[in-house]
Design an enzyme around this catalytic site. Structure first.
Site, PDB file in Angstrom:
ATOM      1  N   THR A 110       0.838  -1.201   0.000  1.00 47.77           N
ATOM      2  CA  THR A 110       0.000   0.000   0.000  1.00 47.77           C
ATOM      3  C   THR A 110       0.873   1.251   0.000  1.00 47.77           C
ATOM      4  O   THR A 110       2.082   1.182   0.164  1.00 47.77           O
ATOM      5  CB  THR A 110      -0.937   0.012   1.223  1.00 47.77           C
ATOM      6  N   HIS A 164      -2.706  -1.315  12.953  1.00 49.22           N
ATOM      7  CA  HIS A 164      -1.720  -2.220  12.370  1.00 49.22           C
ATOM      8  C   HIS A 164      -0.489  -2.308  13.272  1.00 49.22           C
ATOM      9  O   HIS A 164      -0.336  -1.536  14.220  1.00 49.22           O
ATOM     10  CB  HIS A 164      -1.295  -1.746  10.977  1.00 49.22           C
ATOM     11  N   LYS A 168       4.474  -1.006  10.079  1.00 44.50           N
ATOM     12  CA  LYS A 168       3.800  -0.548   8.855  1.00 44.50           C
ATOM     13  C   LYS A 168       4.218   0.887   8.582  1.00 44.50           C
ATOM     14  O   LYS A 168       4.092   1.762   9.445  1.00 44.50           O
ATOM     15  CB  LYS A 168       2.286  -0.661   9.005  1.00 44.50           C
ATOM     16  N   GLY A 174      -4.061   1.445   3.288  1.00 40.36           N
ATOM     17  CA  GLY A 174      -4.727   1.451   1.988  1.00 40.36           C
ATOM     18  C   GLY A 174      -6.142   0.917   2.080  1.00 40.36           C
ATOM     19  O   GLY A 174      -7.037   1.372   1.351  1.00 40.36           O
TER      20      GLY A 174
END
Length: 275
Positions: A110, A164, A168, A174
């Site tokens: 993403t 998350h 990340k 995304g």
């Protein structure tokens, strides 16, 4: 599939958490052949990708040469596929390179901007090379998004919370951006303010994205990928939630995309368009 040549697959980002899962899934798929494994981490250079992924030796070494690996894939009789789980800073160039070589990209990384997605779509269409960009390969997330679209017909207030792991690199996720886009495409404005809001600390109300929808991002160790879409109305709150506990949940979607991208001549955004 018995009489058909296996699909040659290159995994870019093969040493990462998602890359390892893809390696295992492709190695176990009867209609696929793991042709190459690419990763930038010097710790993995030259190592058997199967040993790194934990599924036993596959006789495919990890190298740091995407262009060379794509060139090798071009030599195969069956059209090849590149699965990319790398980093937002490199995914655009990786995808362009694959299309230029005639290799079909399946992108799970993403962080692509809308402009970059449009440019890749134009490039793939000119080359008549299929490309699949998927913010989230989980079937459960597709179902959550469909439920959110149904709920939006009856609720005018909605916010999204995504959580998350703390490795990340991009925020919002995304998936959260895609969910907001899907809700915004229904042609209504959400969260009309009842009072004039003031943030005492910048960002306290999250990021306002399409049509008044706000996204809040959390990054915590111990998390994998989690999303809530919370609708509110007088006297009630309706919460849709999706949690992942194992990255293996994404693999049926990844394998589906590998098979479907061979049939495409343009770019598809979102797993729901392949189901």
């Amino acid at each position: 599939m018995a009489n058909q040549l296996p699909i040659p697959v290159v995994v870019n980002g093969a040493g990462g958490k998602m890359g390892r899962e893809v390696v295992k899934a492709v190695a176990q798929a009867e209609d696929m052949m793991l042709l190459g494994a690419v990763d930038r981490n010097p710790e993995y250079m030259g190592k058997d990708v199967g040993e790194v992924a934990g599924c036993g030796p596959l006789e495919v070494p990890i190298i740091n040469d995407l262009q060379g690996t794509l060139g090798m894939a071009v030599q195969e009789k069956q059209p090849g596929v590149m699965v990319d789980f790398t980093h937002p800073s490199s995914v655009y160039e990786n995808t362009r390179a694959a299309i230029a070589y005639g290799i079909r990209p399946v992108v799970g990384t993403t962080g692509l901007s809308p402009q970059q997605i449009n440019e890749l779509a134009e490039f793939s269409e000119k080359a008549s090379i299929g490309c699949v960009i998927v913010p989230n390969f989980s079937i459960g997330m597709v179902l959550l998004q469909q439920a959110a679209i149904s709920a939006s017909q009856y609720f005018d207030h909605v916010e999204i919370i995504e959580r998350h792991h703390n490795q990340k690199a991009d925020a919002p996720s995304g998936t959260a951006i895609q969910t907001a886009q899907m809700l915004a495409e229904l042609g209504k404005t959400y969260n009309v303010p009842a009072v004039k809001e003031t943030e005492k600390l910048s960002g306290a109300r999250g990021t306002q994205i399409h049509e008044g929808i706000r996204i809040h991002s959390l990054r915590l160790p111990g998390s994998i990928a989690h999303q809530e879409v919370i609708f509110g109305a007088p006297g009630q709150v309706y919460t849709l939630r999706h949690d992942t506990s194992d990255r293996a949940c994404y693999m049926p979607g990844v394998l589906l995309a590998i098979r479907k991208v061979l049939q495409l001549k343009t770019t598809i955004y979102g797993l729901e368009k392949l189901l």
